[in-house]
Design a protein around this motif. Structure first.
Motif, PDB file in Angstrom:
ATOM      1  N   LEU A 144       0.835  -1.197   0.000  1.00 11.16           N
ATOM      2  CA  LEU A 144       0.000   0.000   0.000  1.00 11.16           C
ATOM      3  C   LEU A 144       0.876   1.255   0.000  1.00 11.16           C
ATOM      4  CD1 LEU A 144      -2.817  -0.959   2.522  1.00 11.16           C
ATOM      5  CD2 LEU A 144      -2.812  -1.170   0.051  1.00 11.16           C
ATOM      6  N   LEU A 145       0.563   2.176  -0.888  1.00  5.42           N
ATOM      7  CA  LEU A 145       1.344   3.405  -1.029  1.00  5.42           C
ATOM      8  C   LEU A 145       0.588   4.563  -0.389  1.00  5.42           C
ATOM      9  CD1 LEU A 145       2.499   3.042  -4.752  1.00  5.42           C
ATOM     10  CD2 LEU A 145       3.584   2.143  -2.697  1.00  5.42           C
ATOM     11  N   MET A 146       0.785   4.746   0.912  1.00  4.98           N
ATOM     12  CA  MET A 146       0.122   5.827   1.643  1.00  4.98           C
ATOM     13  C   MET A 146       1.032   7.051   1.640  1.00  4.98           C
ATOM     14  SD  MET A 146      -1.733   3.967   4.859  1.00  4.98           S
ATOM     15  CE  MET A 146      -3.001   2.728   4.618  1.00  4.98           C
ATOM     16  N   GLY A 147       1.057   7.742   0.539  1.00  3.19           N
ATOM     17  CA  GLY A 147       1.926   8.892   0.403  1.00  3.19           C
ATOM     18  C   GLY A 147       1.188  10.208   0.483  1.00  3.19           C
ATOM     19  N   ASN A 148       0.296  10.454  -0.459  1.00  2.00           N
ATOM     20  CA  ASN A 148      -0.401  11.734  -0.528  1.00  2.00           C
ATOM     21  C   ASN A 148      -1.355  11.941   0.650  1.00  2.00           C
ATOM     22  OD1 ASN A 148      -0.577  14.113  -2.190  1.00  2.00           O
ATOM     23  ND2 ASN A 148      -2.692  13.563  -2.595  1.00  2.00           N
TER      24      ASN A 148
ATOM     25  N   LEU B 203      -6.846   4.741  -3.029  1.00  2.00           N
ATOM     26  CA  LEU B 203      -6.653   4.131  -1.715  1.00  2.00           C
ATOM     27  C   LEU B 203      -7.599   4.802  -0.728  1.00  2.00           C
ATOM     28  CD1 LEU B 203      -5.034   2.153   0.045  1.00  2.00           C
ATOM     29  CD2 LEU B 203      -3.365   3.965   0.429  1.00  2.00           C
ATOM     30  N   ILE B 204      -8.240   3.987   0.082  1.00  2.00           N
ATOM     31  CA  ILE B 204      -9.238   4.500   1.028  1.00  2.00           C
ATOM     32  C   ILE B 204      -8.767   4.242   2.458  1.00  2.00           C
ATOM     33  CG2 ILE B 204     -11.601   4.184   1.879  1.00  2.00           C
ATOM     34  CD1 ILE B 204     -12.407   3.520  -1.008  1.00  2.00           C
TER      35      ILE B 204
ATOM     36  N   ASP C  36      -2.999   7.939  -4.293  1.00  2.00           N
ATOM     37  CA  ASP C  36      -2.370   6.791  -3.647  1.00  2.00           C
ATOM     38  C   ASP C  36      -2.987   5.493  -4.156  1.00  2.00           C
ATOM     39  OD1 ASP C  36      -0.588   8.258  -1.985  1.00  2.00           O
ATOM     40  OD2 ASP C  36      -2.244   8.716  -0.641  1.00  2.00           O
ATOM     41  N   GLY C  37      -2.348   4.380  -3.807  1.00  2.00           N
ATOM     42  CA  GLY C  37      -2.871   3.094  -4.259  1.00  2.00           C
ATOM     43  C   GLY C  37      -2.050   1.940  -3.735  1.00  2.00           C
ATOM     44  N   ARG C  38      -1.876   0.937  -4.582  1.00  2.00           N
ATOM     45  CA  ARG C  38      -1.163  -0.273  -4.153  1.00  2.00           C
ATOM     46  C   ARG C  38      -0.401  -0.885  -5.315  1.00  2.00           C
ATOM     47  NH1 ARG C  38      -2.767  -6.007  -4.319  1.00  2.00           N
ATOM     48  NH2 ARG C  38      -1.393  -7.160  -2.916  1.00  2.00           N
TER      49      ARG C  38
END
Length: 360
Positions: A54-58, A98-99, A153-155
């Motif tokens: 998981l890309l929790m960046g923004n 991403l949620i 964001d996403g994965r």
């Protein structure tokens, strides 16, 4: 005057550790023309194999300081690297959006404030009646989940990414040694890495990317780096109830620290990073589903078809991650206990710049 790529062909770099960070460094540095050797006793046992990607960046809420700068840089770099790596795996991509959800009203108010203050069009609040949440509430039989959605964001599928990096490294004929390094030392202008089998590997520089074990190879009296072990774990749950279609859920979401990824119509992955454990406990299922007041019957009847975990490293007494030039020719990159995949591009860019400066 010769270019960096022409000069770098004579420079031998040893990377200790073959997880995401080690392999991504090898990717960036190989593209610059360096001769690379990756050393790791077992690729299959490193902590990257427990990553969900998981890309929790923004959606990172602290938009200042080093941590945000690294995230911001990686957010910009990832699309370019995905396009590059698709030559080796055309199915590799970033699944968006991403949620991030919570059952806690105070946390939700904090998310609301964050979005209001930043006025970012890629971030939106999700109330409990939002279309994105309706199917989650229906499937998990909940009513009080709310949160935000990040369109940026996403994965990335972590295992697919590792395999793609392996294809690249094989194509570039990167040297890989399945050995354990127990000692490194400087000899004249070179570094000598010694294996448990008393084999010596000479290089111009050493990059430590071997998580917790990195500190075993440096003089802590001089560098004072401390790491704590952190457990990353996940389970795959298989269900048999026809009334629940897991593919009706968002592709990836997080509820109160638990990452949830529907894999197929009847398979669901749930994972988390537990900062207080180093070994999976007997009640792993209960711990990973404790975001629910009451578990739906399809989940309690579900069968755990797969489980995995990895021990990661968290800096003790300083921010994550640890990216330092310890001395001439010795670099450490570790402590990515939650964001290894997200920050890999920024880390490798930093390492490349440090090496360029060292050689100039």
């Amino acid at each position: 005057m010769k270019s960096l790529k022409e000069n770098s062909q004579k420079i031998h770099l040893v990377i200790i550790g073959s997880g995401i960070i080690g392999k991504f460094n090898a990717l960036e540095l190989s593209e610059l023309g360096f001769q690379i050797t990756i050393i790791d006793p077992s690729q299959l046992q490193n902590s990257s194999n427990a990553a969900l990607g998981l890309l929790m960046g923004n959606m990172y809420q602290k938009r200042r300081g080093r941590s945000w700068d690294l995230r911001k840089q990686s957010i910009e770099l990832w699309p370019k690297w995905i396009a590059f790596l698709q030559k080796f795996n055309n199915e590799l991509n970033i699944e968006k959006p991403l949620i991030q959800l919570t059952t806690n009203e105070r946390k939700f108010k904090k998310l609301e404030k964050f979005i209001y203050e930043n006025n970012d069009i890629n971030l939106r609040i999700l109330e409990k009646d939002s279309i994105f949440i309706q199917n989650i509430n229906k499937a998990f039989q909940t009513k009080n989940i709310k949160g935000m959605i990040s369109l940026k964001d996403g994965r990335i599928n972590a295992m697919s990414l590792l395999k793609t990096l392996d294809k690249y490294l094989k194509d570039k004929k990167i040297n890989f040694l399945e050995e354990e390094i127990i000692k490194i030392r400087k000899l004249n202008n070179h570094w000598i890495s010694t294996t448990r089998n008393n084999k010596s590997i000479k290089s111009d520089m050493v990059i430590l990317c071997n998580s917790l074990k990195a500190v075993d190879l440096i003089d802590n009296l001089s560098h004072n780096i401390k790491l704590k072990p952190v457990l990353g774990q996940a389970i795959e749950v298989e269900i048999n109830e026809a009334e629940v279609d897991l593919l009706s859920l968002p592709k990836q979401f997080n509820i109160d620290g638990k990452n949830i990824i529907p894999k197929s119509k009847n398979k669901l992955i749930i994972g988390s990073t537990d900062e207080y454990c180093t070994r999976p406990e007997e009640n792993t299922f209960e711990k990973l589903t404790n975001f629910l007041d009451k578990q739906p019957s399809w989940l309690t009847k579900g069968k755990i078809s797969k489980k995995w975990y990895g021990i990661r490293s968290k800096p003790d007494g300083e921010p994550s991650p640890i990216m330092k030039n310890l001395e001439n020719g010795l670099i450490i990159c570790t402590g990515f206990y939650k964001n290894g995949i997200l920050l890999a591009p920024a880390c490798s860019k930093w390492v490349a710049n440090e090496i360029k400066n060292y050689l100039s």
